[in-house]
Design an enzyme around this catalytic site. Structure first.
Site, mmCIF file in Angstrom:
data_model
loop_
_atom_site.group_PDB
_atom_site.id
_atom_site.type_symbol
_atom_site.label_atom_id
_atom_site.label_comp_id
_atom_site.label_asym_id
_atom_site.label_seq_id
_atom_site.Cartn_x
_atom_site.Cartn_y
_atom_site.Cartn_z
ATOM 1 C CB SER A 22 81.911 11.921 14.914
ATOM 2 O OG SER A 22 82.493 11.755 13.744
ATOM 3 C CD GLN A 99 79.224 9.739 7.612
ATOM 4 O OE1 GLN A 99 80.012 8.584 7.000
ATOM 5 N NE2 GLN A 99 80.085 10.897 7.573
ATOM 6 C CE1 TYR A 182 86.843 4.243 3.151
ATOM 7 C CE2 TYR A 182 85.900 6.485 4.478
ATOM 8 C CZ TYR A 182 86.275 5.264 4.668
ATOM 9 O OH TYR A 182 87.185 4.676 5.308
#
Length: 356
Positions: A22, A99, A182
């Site tokens: 992750s 990401q 975000y």
């Protein structure tokens, strides 16, 4: 049903297993450039047997960094250092993704172990932050400047340009970060988006920016490479984003070419009570997979081999994403294969096979 150590095919990519690293912020960059830390940190998890390694949140604009020490991909000059990381991960047998992120109103803050806390002032390298409105995330965070409707086009272009650079660096996967409060999540949630223009109001308006970003990235991201999106599946608060919203949006993202929804939760407002326990976010992935018909990734307090295997084997998720457990133990996939009597040998580089 598939097993934890079965391959996973998405578009033209085959992952060697269903275990992913992750994204985890490392706060170890200068001006957005990757460092030896990124090579060793991400490379160790590739060597440890993960099927997919994802970078930390990687800013598409300098003002989109969480802290001045965040990784970035807003400059062509950032590509070379990341290409080195990608090459090492591939040599170790892992796929690797980036990401892409914009911190929005949670930007320009100090890294976690800094002596100071909260907003970074301009005198210490801070910058103006942007968001859906002028409401700050918390009292000690910067007050954002609301993005105008025309300025959202620049945000879309920034994600698009970063995706082109990601391909140039050799990444196999792009994940759009639309979670944890975000920028993209702050537009999704009615708790943070009180706009009354085309980018606010109802579900269609609040999801518009993310849908535009997903469509733009898919246009430039190669057809044979998968596109992920990370969503906060719930805000854990009445009046906020819900699991039903996530299922609906996941279906729309799938139609735009998103191949997997990575299901996390929370982060848009502070002080929310979250029922953290082992596997507490897995049901969100299960709903996306079953109701939206889109492959899903599960994350959150997944620590034990049997637990991870059960999530995949029961069809609750196609992929499990581990974070803190892989910080503690980069070789977790190899050890999990041994614990589950799977063939661990393919997960070991030849330099380490003597450990079997």
């Amino acid at each position: 049903m598939a097993g934890l150590f079965d391959p996973f095919d998405l578009r033209g990519l085959r992952l060697r297993n269903r275990i992913a690293v992750s994204p985890m912020c490392q706060y170890s960059s200068v001006d957005g450039f990757s460092s030896d830390w990124h090579l060793v940190h991400l490379g160790a998890r590739a060597v440890g047997g993960a099927g997919l390694v994802l970078t930390e949140a990687t800013a598409v604009e300098a003002r989109g960094r969480i802290s001045p020490r965040d990784l970035g991909l807003w400059l062509d000059a950032h590509v070379d250092g990341l290409r080195r990381v990608v090459r090492f991960a591939h040599d170790a047998g892992a796929a690797i993704g980036v990401q892409l992120a914009h911190a929005g109103r949670k930007a320009s803050t100090y890294h976690p172990w800094a002596d100071a806390r909260g907003a970074v002032p301009p005198s210490d390298g801070g910058w103006e932050v942007v968001g859906p409105t002028d409401a700050p995330f918390a009292p000690d965070y910067p007050r954002p400047r609301p993005l105008t409707a025309s300025e959202t086009a620049a945000v879309v272009r920034a994600f698009e340009a970063a995706a082109v650079r990601a391909h140039d660096a050799g990444f196999d996967v792009v994940e759009i970060h639309a979670a944890h409060g975000y920028l993209l999540h702050s537009f999704l949630s009615p708790l943070s988006n009180t706009r009354d223009d085309a980018y606010g109001g109802d579900f269609e308006g609040r999801t518009r920016l993310l849908r535009e970003v997903a469509a733009a990235v898919r246009r430039v991201w190669p057809e044979d490479k998968p596109l992920f999106t990370r969503l906060s599946a719930t805000d854990w608060l009445d009046g906020g984003w819900t699991g039903d919203d996530t299922v609906r949006l996941a279906g729309e993202l799938g139609a735009l070419g998103v191949d997997l929804v990575d299901c996390s939760s929370g982060g848009v407002v502070p002080g929310v009570e979250v029922p953290v326990r082992p596997g507490y976010q897995v049901p969100f992935a299960a709903r996306v997979r079953a109701e939206a018909g889109v492959p899903a990734g599960a994350v959150g307090m997944i620590t034990r081999p049997a637990q991870a295997a059960g999530i995949v084997e029961s069809g609750q998720a196609d992929l499990v994403l581990l974070a803190r457990e892989l910080l503690r133990n980069p070789s977790w996939p190899q050890q999990a294969a041994q614990a589950l009597d799977a063939d661990a040998a393919p997960l070991f580089p030849p330099q380490y096979l003597r450990a079997l």
